[in-house]
Design a protein around this motif. Structure first.
Motif, PDB file in Angstrom:
ATOM      1  N   ASP A  30       0.832  -1.207   0.000  1.00 27.15           N
ATOM      2  CA  ASP A  30       0.000   0.000   0.000  1.00 27.15           C
ATOM      3  C   ASP A  30       0.868   1.259   0.000  1.00 27.15           C
ATOM      4  N   PHE A  31       1.866   1.282   0.873  1.00 22.49           N
ATOM      5  CA  PHE A  31       2.725   2.469   0.998  1.00 22.49           C
ATOM      6  C   PHE A  31       3.503   2.729  -0.284  1.00 22.49           C
ATOM      7  N   VAL A  32       4.163   1.694  -0.783  1.00 20.51           N
ATOM      8  CA  VAL A  32       4.997   1.849  -1.980  1.00 20.51           C
ATOM      9  C   VAL A  32       4.142   2.195  -3.197  1.00 20.51           C
ATOM     10  N   ILE A  36       4.210   5.729  -5.360  1.00 18.40           N
ATOM     11  CA  ILE A  36       4.508   5.723  -6.796  1.00 18.40           C
ATOM     12  C   ILE A  36       3.326   6.284  -7.581  1.00 18.40           C
ATOM     13  N   GLY A  37       2.108   5.885  -7.183  1.00 24.11           N
ATOM     14  CA  GLY A  37       0.909   6.357  -7.872  1.00 24.11           C
ATOM     15  C   GLY A  37       0.760   7.862  -7.806  1.00 24.11           C
ATOM     16  N   SER A  42       0.653  12.392 -11.123  1.00 23.88           N
ATOM     17  CA  SER A  42       0.614  13.837 -10.870  1.00 23.88           C
ATOM     18  C   SER A  42       0.190  14.663 -12.098  1.00 23.88           C
ATOM     19  N   PRO A  43       0.582  14.281 -13.339  1.00 26.33           N
ATOM     20  CA  PRO A  43       0.086  15.049 -14.501  1.00 26.33           C
ATOM     21  C   PRO A  43      -1.435  14.970 -14.640  1.00 26.33           C
ATOM     22  N   ILE A  44      -2.015  13.793 -14.340  1.00 27.27           N
ATOM     23  CA  ILE A  44      -3.469  13.650 -14.405  1.00 27.27           C
ATOM     24  C   ILE A  44      -4.116  14.475 -13.305  1.00 27.27           C
ATOM     25  N   LEU A 135      -1.404   6.231   1.661  1.00 29.47           N
ATOM     26  CA  LEU A 135      -0.017   6.513   2.024  1.00 29.47           C
ATOM     27  C   LEU A 135       0.151   6.693   3.534  1.00 29.47           C
ATOM     28  N   ILE A 136      -0.779   7.411   4.160  1.00 29.50           N
ATOM     29  CA  ILE A 136      -0.651   7.700   5.591  1.00 29.50           C
ATOM     30  C   ILE A 136      -1.286   6.619   6.465  1.00 29.50           C
TER      31      ILE A 136
END
Length: 220
Positions: A30-32, A36-37, A42-44, A135-136
């Motif tokens: 989940d974290f990794v 990465i996602g 980020s452009p989307i 992430l958190i």
């Protein structure tokens, strides 16, 4: 699933929590994957932000809402705003139009949804900020849909079993028909997933989720 005996309908909480290898591996993935996602997508994110602002310059880009996670713990879940500002305050006038049975609210042609909102909801792009929740550690990539406090207030003890694990960005309900499935069927699917969850089950659901984002189901 519906043919289960009364005993089989109830989950073993200790057995669920004792799966240390699976739960540990799930958290690492989940974290990794969420990190990465967030970077790769980020452009989307930027494109969606621009589209939302073009339609409504004064309104916020993100929408946050208190949801209940594992063991009913509240957390703030993030999404791209797909509805008009103050949409939550207008829900009381729409409750009689609810198209889903049980402790959940959904209507197909919700007048609160914006033009951009219809597009990003169709392709589930409004859910992307939930990667931050993953992430958190508030959520997992795969798990039951995180409910609202007012929904849980209507839960039976049987329904509350879906709160024994972390909620997910996607799950068996989302890839099995989503809005065409009623509340009780959603609960059954969640409990079915919790009983049989594992690394390969999660991977299969994630692949199906990607397929749905490319070829949308009946999300609205």
């Amino acid at each position: 699933m519906n043919n289960a005996t009364e005993e089989e309908k109830w989950l073993d909480k200790d057995k669920i929590n004792d799966r240390h290898f699976y739960l540990g591996t799930k958290r690492v993935v989940d974290f990794v994957a969420s990190l990465i996602g967030l970077i790769v997508l980020s452009p989307i994110f930027l494109i969606i932000v621009i589209c939302i602002k073009i339609e409504d310059r004064k309104g916020p880009v993100f929408y946050s809402q208190i949801r209940l996670g594992v063991n009913g713990q509240p957390f703030r879940m993030y999404k791209f705003r797909s509805m008009v500002v103050y949409a939550d305050k207008k829900i009381q006038k729409l409750l009689d139009k609810n198209e889903v049975d049980g402790a959940m609210f959904k209507i197909k042609n919700d007048p609160r949804v914006t033009k951009v909102g219809k597009i990003i909801r169709k392709y589930s792009l409004d859910e992307l900020p939930q990667l931050f929740n993953v992430l958190i550690g508030d959520m997992s990539l795969v798990g039951p849909r995180p409910p609202l406090p007012r929904e849980v207030a209507e839960y039976t003890e049987y329904d509350k079993q879906r709160l024994l694990v972390q909620p997910g960005c996607t799950g068996l309900w989302q890839v099995s028909g989503r809005n065409s499935i009623g509340f009780s069927e959603m609960v059954d699917l969640d409990l079915y997933y919790i009983k049989r969850s594992g690394i390969w089950v999660d991977i299969i659901i994630l692949f199906k989720t990607v397929k749905i984002m490319i070829v949308p189901n009946d999300a609205y």
